[in-house]
Write a protein that holds these residues in place. Structure first.
Motif, mmCIF file in Angstrom:
data_model
loop_
_atom_site.group_PDB
_atom_site.id
_atom_site.type_symbol
_atom_site.label_atom_id
_atom_site.label_comp_id
_atom_site.label_asym_id
_atom_site.label_seq_id
_atom_site.Cartn_x
_atom_site.Cartn_y
_atom_site.Cartn_z
ATOM 1 N N ARG A 163 61.811 82.382 16.302
ATOM 2 C CA ARG A 163 62.756 82.341 15.207
ATOM 3 C C ARG A 163 62.141 81.677 13.977
ATOM 4 N NH1 ARG A 163 65.530 79.858 19.310
ATOM 5 N NH2 ARG A 163 65.875 77.980 18.041
ATOM 6 N N ASN A 164 62.693 82.038 12.830
ATOM 7 C CA ASN A 164 62.207 81.497 11.560
ATOM 8 C C ASN A 164 63.087 80.297 11.180
ATOM 9 O OD1 ASN A 164 61.832 80.964 8.758
ATOM 10 N ND2 ASN A 164 61.002 83.021 8.476
ATOM 11 N N PRO A 165 62.506 79.080 11.122
ATOM 12 C CA PRO A 165 63.330 77.898 10.821
ATOM 13 C C PRO A 165 63.924 77.910 9.419
ATOM 14 C CG PRO A 165 61.004 77.327 10.852
ATOM 15 C CD PRO A 165 61.111 78.719 11.391
ATOM 16 N N VAL A 166 63.275 78.555 8.458
ATOM 17 C CA VAL A 166 63.820 78.646 7.106
ATOM 18 C C VAL A 166 65.083 79.494 7.108
ATOM 19 C CG1 VAL A 166 63.404 79.438 4.753
ATOM 20 C CG2 VAL A 166 61.593 78.279 6.014
ATOM 21 N N GLU A 167 65.011 80.630 7.824
ATOM 22 C CA GLU A 167 66.176 81.501 7.915
ATOM 23 C C GLU A 167 67.324 80.802 8.648
ATOM 24 O OE1 GLU A 167 66.739 84.348 6.469
ATOM 25 O OE2 GLU A 167 64.771 84.227 5.511
ATOM 26 N N GLU A 168 66.977 80.006 9.648
ATOM 27 C CA GLU A 168 68.022 79.301 10.381
ATOM 28 C C GLU A 168 68.697 78.238 9.512
ATOM 29 O OE1 GLU A 168 67.043 77.879 14.240
ATOM 30 O OE2 GLU A 168 67.064 79.917 15.045
ATOM 31 N N LYS A 169 67.918 77.550 8.661
ATOM 32 C CA LYS A 169 68.512 76.582 7.754
ATOM 33 C C LYS A 169 69.420 77.270 6.743
ATOM 34 C CE LYS A 169 66.115 73.262 5.959
ATOM 35 N NZ LYS A 169 65.042 72.512 5.260
ATOM 36 N N ARG A 170 69.006 78.439 6.262
ATOM 37 C CA ARG A 170 69.820 79.184 5.299
ATOM 38 C C ARG A 170 71.122 79.637 5.970
ATOM 39 N NH1 ARG A 170 66.293 82.754 4.113
ATOM 40 N NH2 ARG A 170 65.416 81.620 2.329
ATOM 41 N N ARG A 171 71.015 80.085 7.192
ATOM 42 C CA ARG A 171 72.198 80.529 7.924
ATOM 43 C C ARG A 171 73.136 79.346 8.196
ATOM 44 N NH1 ARG A 171 69.753 82.248 12.062
ATOM 45 N NH2 ARG A 171 69.169 84.223 11.078
ATOM 46 N N ALA A 172 72.540 78.193 8.506
ATOM 47 C CA ALA A 172 73.355 77.007 8.766
ATOM 48 C C ALA A 172 74.123 76.578 7.519
ATOM 49 C CB ALA A 172 72.472 75.872 9.265
ATOM 50 N N ARG A 173 73.473 76.681 6.342
ATOM 51 C CA ARG A 173 74.167 76.329 5.100
ATOM 52 C C ARG A 173 75.338 77.268 4.847
ATOM 53 N NH1 ARG A 173 68.839 75.411 3.105
ATOM 54 N NH2 ARG A 173 68.830 77.513 2.197
ATOM 55 N N LEU A 174 75.131 78.557 5.146
ATOM 56 C CA LEU A 174 76.209 79.523 4.969
ATOM 57 C C LEU A 174 77.351 79.244 5.928
ATOM 58 C CD1 LEU A 174 77.316 82.125 3.698
ATOM 59 C CD2 LEU A 174 76.068 83.416 5.442
ATOM 60 N N GLU A 175 77.013 78.953 7.179
ATOM 61 C CA GLU A 175 78.046 78.700 8.178
ATOM 62 C C GLU A 175 78.783 77.394 7.908
ATOM 63 O OE1 GLU A 175 76.028 78.866 11.891
ATOM 64 O OE2 GLU A 175 76.012 81.069 11.979
ATOM 65 N N ALA A 176 78.110 76.472 7.207
ATOM 66 C CA ALA A 176 78.759 75.203 6.894
ATOM 67 C C ALA A 176 79.997 75.417 6.029
ATOM 68 C CB ALA A 176 77.786 74.272 6.179
ATOM 69 N N THR A 177 80.029 76.502 5.248
ATOM 70 C CA THR A 177 81.195 76.795 4.404
ATOM 71 C C THR A 177 82.177 77.726 5.098
ATOM 72 O OG1 THR A 177 80.020 78.648 3.353
ATOM 73 C CG2 THR A 177 79.845 76.482 2.301
ATOM 74 N N THR A 178 81.725 78.546 6.022
ATOM 75 C CA THR A 178 82.609 79.493 6.694
ATOM 76 C C THR A 178 83.150 78.966 8.014
ATOM 77 O OG1 THR A 178 80.723 80.578 7.775
ATOM 78 C CG2 THR A 178 81.442 81.463 5.654
ATOM 79 N N ASN A 179 82.564 77.901 8.535
ATOM 80 C CA ASN A 179 82.998 77.363 9.822
ATOM 81 C C ASN A 179 83.891 76.140 9.678
ATOM 82 O OD1 ASN A 179 81.629 79.338 11.098
ATOM 83 N ND2 ASN A 179 80.006 78.060 11.931
ATOM 84 N N THR A 180 84.368 75.878 8.467
ATOM 85 C CA THR A 180 85.276 74.746 8.262
ATOM 86 C C THR A 180 86.706 75.153 8.615
ATOM 87 O OG1 THR A 180 85.711 75.335 5.958
ATOM 88 C CG2 THR A 180 83.832 73.882 6.396
ATOM 89 N N PHE A 181 87.528 74.150 8.866
ATOM 90 C CA PHE A 181 88.929 74.434 9.149
ATOM 91 C C PHE A 181 89.606 75.052 7.926
ATOM 92 C CE2 PHE A 181 93.417 73.583 9.732
ATOM 93 C CZ PHE A 181 93.608 73.964 11.039
ATOM 94 N N GLN A 182 89.168 74.671 6.724
ATOM 95 C CA GLN A 182 89.704 75.277 5.505
ATOM 96 C C GLN A 182 89.477 76.785 5.513
ATOM 97 O OE1 GLN A 182 90.777 73.919 1.866
ATOM 98 N NE2 GLN A 182 91.574 75.937 2.372
ATOM 99 N N ALA A 183 88.235 77.202 5.845
ATOM 100 C CA ALA A 183 87.917 78.627 5.867
ATOM 101 C C ALA A 183 88.735 79.352 6.932
ATOM 102 C CB ALA A 183 86.425 78.825 6.110
ATOM 103 N N LEU A 184 88.882 78.731 8.102
ATOM 104 C CA LEU A 184 89.666 79.351 9.171
ATOM 105 C C LEU A 184 91.131 79.479 8.768
ATOM 106 C CD1 LEU A 184 90.076 80.395 12.051
ATOM 107 C CD2 LEU A 184 90.282 78.009 12.798
#
Length: 430
Positions: free
Chosen positions: A86-107
Motif C-alpha cells: 500500500r501507498n502510505p501517502v494515499e492512505e494519509k489522503r484517504r484518512a483525511r477525507l474520512e475524517a470529515t465523512t466519518n464524523t457523527f455530524q456527517a452521519l
C-alpha cells in the motif's frame, strides 16, 4: 548524503547557503532529514510506490516538533505499509477525507437527508433535537467511536436536569440514526440495541379549566405573542388538530367557509400523523378565526400561517410551543386571579389544548368514538381496522360546534377576578 543520525547531529548540521541539503538516516531505511537555507529542518520518508514503482515522498513533520525517535517510529510504520503493498501517502489522503465523512455530524446529515426527510413527518423535530442536544457534544466525533456508555452519559445528564421524556426521545433518535448507518453498511452494530430508556415517563393529564380557557382565548393573540401565532393556537383549541397540522395548514385545504353547514378543513394524508386524510368540520367560531388569519396574509400566500422570516414556508409546531411558553411567562400573576396562578404553576403546551378538547367533549356527553374521530385516532380493533369505514363527519360537526358554543359561553362569562395583564410586550413569537 547518508549518516547515522543522532540528536546532536540533527541539531548541528549547518544550513546550506542556498537550496537545501538532504541527509538519509543509515539506521532507518527511507528516513530523510531536510535542512533548508533558512535553517528549517523537516522529516520525510522516501519510498517506491508498490503499485507504480515510482519514487515518492511522505512528509513526517518538522524538527524539533517531531523528534528523531518519533520520526524513526513513523518511518518504520510507513515502511511496513509499503511492504504490505500500500501507498502510505494515499492512505494519509484517504484518512483525511474520512475524517470529515466519518464524523457523527456527517452521519446525522445523511440520516436527515436520506431517511428523515423522505419518510418521517418528524424530520424537523429530529433536526432540532440534533442541533440542540446531540451535535454540541458529538459533532466532530467519529461515529464508530460512540459506545453505549456515551449514550447513557448523554441521556442520563438530561434526566438529571429534569428532562426525562426528552432524554428518551433523544435515545430513540440516536438509535434511529445508527439503524440507518447499519442499513447503509457504515457500522456493524447499533450501540442502542436493547438499551433501556433512562427516563421514567408519566402520562400527561393537563387539561385547561374554564378560567384558563378564558385567560388563553383573551390573551394569546396579544403581545408578546403575535396575532398570527395566537390565532393558530386558537384554531388548535377549536379543532383538536395536532400542532404541526395547524402550523402547516394550506389555504387550499379549507373549503366552503361561507357555508356554515359545509365548512371544513381537509388535512391531507401526507400531513396527517397516521397517514390518513382527516376531515375537520369547522364551527362558525373556527371559521371566524380562519378569516381573521386570512386578513394577515397576502392573496398569493399559500399558507394560512406563513413564517414571518422565511419566504414560502409556514410557521412550525415548535413556534406554537415557544409562543405558549412565552405567553405563560409574561402573565402578571395576581393573588386573586386563580387562572394565572394555576397556569404558571403548570404551564400547558399546545398538545394540552388537544387533550383539553378531548376531555371537555367527553364531559359534554360526546361518545368516545366521536371524540376519537375528532382527534383522528385510528381504531385498533378488527372491526375498526377492516370493516367500519364511516368517517363520522356529521358526528364530528355536532361535537365541534358544541365545543365552540361552550368556548363562547366561557369567554362571555363576566370575570369574577381582576383583569389579566400581559407584562413587557416583546418581539412577536414566530
Amino acid at each position: 548524503m547518508k549518516k547515522a543520525l543522532t540528536d546532536i547531529l540533527v541539531r548541528s548540521i549547518p544550513a546550506p547557503a542556498s537550496g537545501r541539503v538532504e541527509i538519509s538516516d543509515l539506521r532507518c531505511t527511507g528516513l530523510e532529514l531536510r535542512v533548508s537555507a533558512k535553517d528549517a529542518r523537516s522529516w520525510s520518508f522516501r519510498f517506491r510506490d508498490p503499485q507504480t514503482g515510482r519514487v515518492s515522498r511522505a512528509t513526517l513533520g518538522s524538527y524539533p516538533d517531531v523528534t528523531l525517535s518519533q520520526a524513526r517510529t513513523a518511518a518504520d510504520d510507513m515502511r511496513r505499509t509499503v511492504a504490505a503493498g500500500r501507498n502510505p501517502v494515499e492512505e494519509k489522503r484517504r484518512a483525511r477525507l474520512e475524517a470529515t465523512t466519518n464524523t457523527f455530524q456527517a452521519l446525522s446529515d445523511r440520516y436527515i437527508k436520506e431517511r428523515a426527510r423522505r419518510f418521517k413527518r418528524s424530520a424537523d423535530a429530529d433536526e432540532r433535537n440534533l442541533r440542540l442536544h446531540i451535535l454540541p457534544k458529538w459533532k466532530d466525533r467519529p461515529y464508530a467511536s460512540i459506545e453505549r456508555r456515551d449514550i447513557i452519559a448523554l441521556c442520563e445528564g438530561m434526566v438529571q436536569h429534569g428532562k426525562a421524556t426528552q432524554a428518551n426521545r433523544i435515545q430513540a433518535l440516536i438509535s434511529s440514526i445508527f439503524s440507518f448507518a447499519i442499513d447503509a453498511d457504515l457500522v456493524r452494530a447499533n450501540p442502542c440495541h436493547r438499551l433501556r430508556k433512562r427516563g421514567v415517563e408519566t402520562v400527561a393529564t393537563r387539561v385547561l379549566s374554564d378560567a384558563e380557557v378564558k385567560l388563553f382565548w383573551n390573551g394569546v393573540t396579544l403581545p408578546p405573542v403575535s396575532r398570527r401565532v395566537g390565532l393558530a393556537l386558537r384554531l388548535l383549541l377549536l379543532t383538536g388538530a395536532r400542532a404541526g397540522e395547524v402550523a402547516g395548514a394550506l389555504r387550499s385545504e379549507f373549503e366552503s367557509l361561507d357555508d356554515p353547514a359545509r365548512a371544513g378543513w381537509v388535512i391531507p394524508a401526507d400531513r396527517s400523523k397516521n397517514g390518513r386524510a382527516h376531515f375537520v368540520p369547522l364551527s362558525p367560531l373556527a371559521v371566524g378565526t380562519i378569516n381573521d388569519a386570512l386578513t394577515l396574509v397576502g392573496k398569493d400566500e399559500a399558507y394560512l400561517f406563513p413564517s414571518p422570516s422565511v419566504d414560502e414556508v409556514p410557521i412550525t409546531a415548535h413556534a406554537l410551543a415557544v409562543a405558549m411558553a412565552r405567553f405563560g411567562r409574561e402573565l402578571k400573576e395576581m393573588e386573586d386571579d386563580a387562572a394565572v396562578c394555576t397556569w404558571q404553576a403548570e404551564p400547558p403546551s399546545p398538545h394540552d389544548l388537544r387533550r383539553t378538547i378531548a376531555t371537555r367533549l367527553a364531559s359534554l356527553g360526546i361518545p368516545g368514538e366521536d371524540v376519537s374521530a375528532v382527534l383522528n385516532h385510528i381504531r385498533r380493533d378488527v372491526t375498526g381496522r377492516h370493516y367500519d369505514t364511516y368517517d363520522r363527519a356529521r358526528e364530528k360537526r355536532i361535537a365541534l360546534e358544541l365545543w365552540a358554543r361552550t368556548v363562547e359561553q366561557i369567554v362571555a362569562e363576566k370575570a369574577n377576578t381582576s383583569t389579566v395583564v400581559i407584562m413587557k410586550p416583546k418581539r412577536a413569537a414566530r
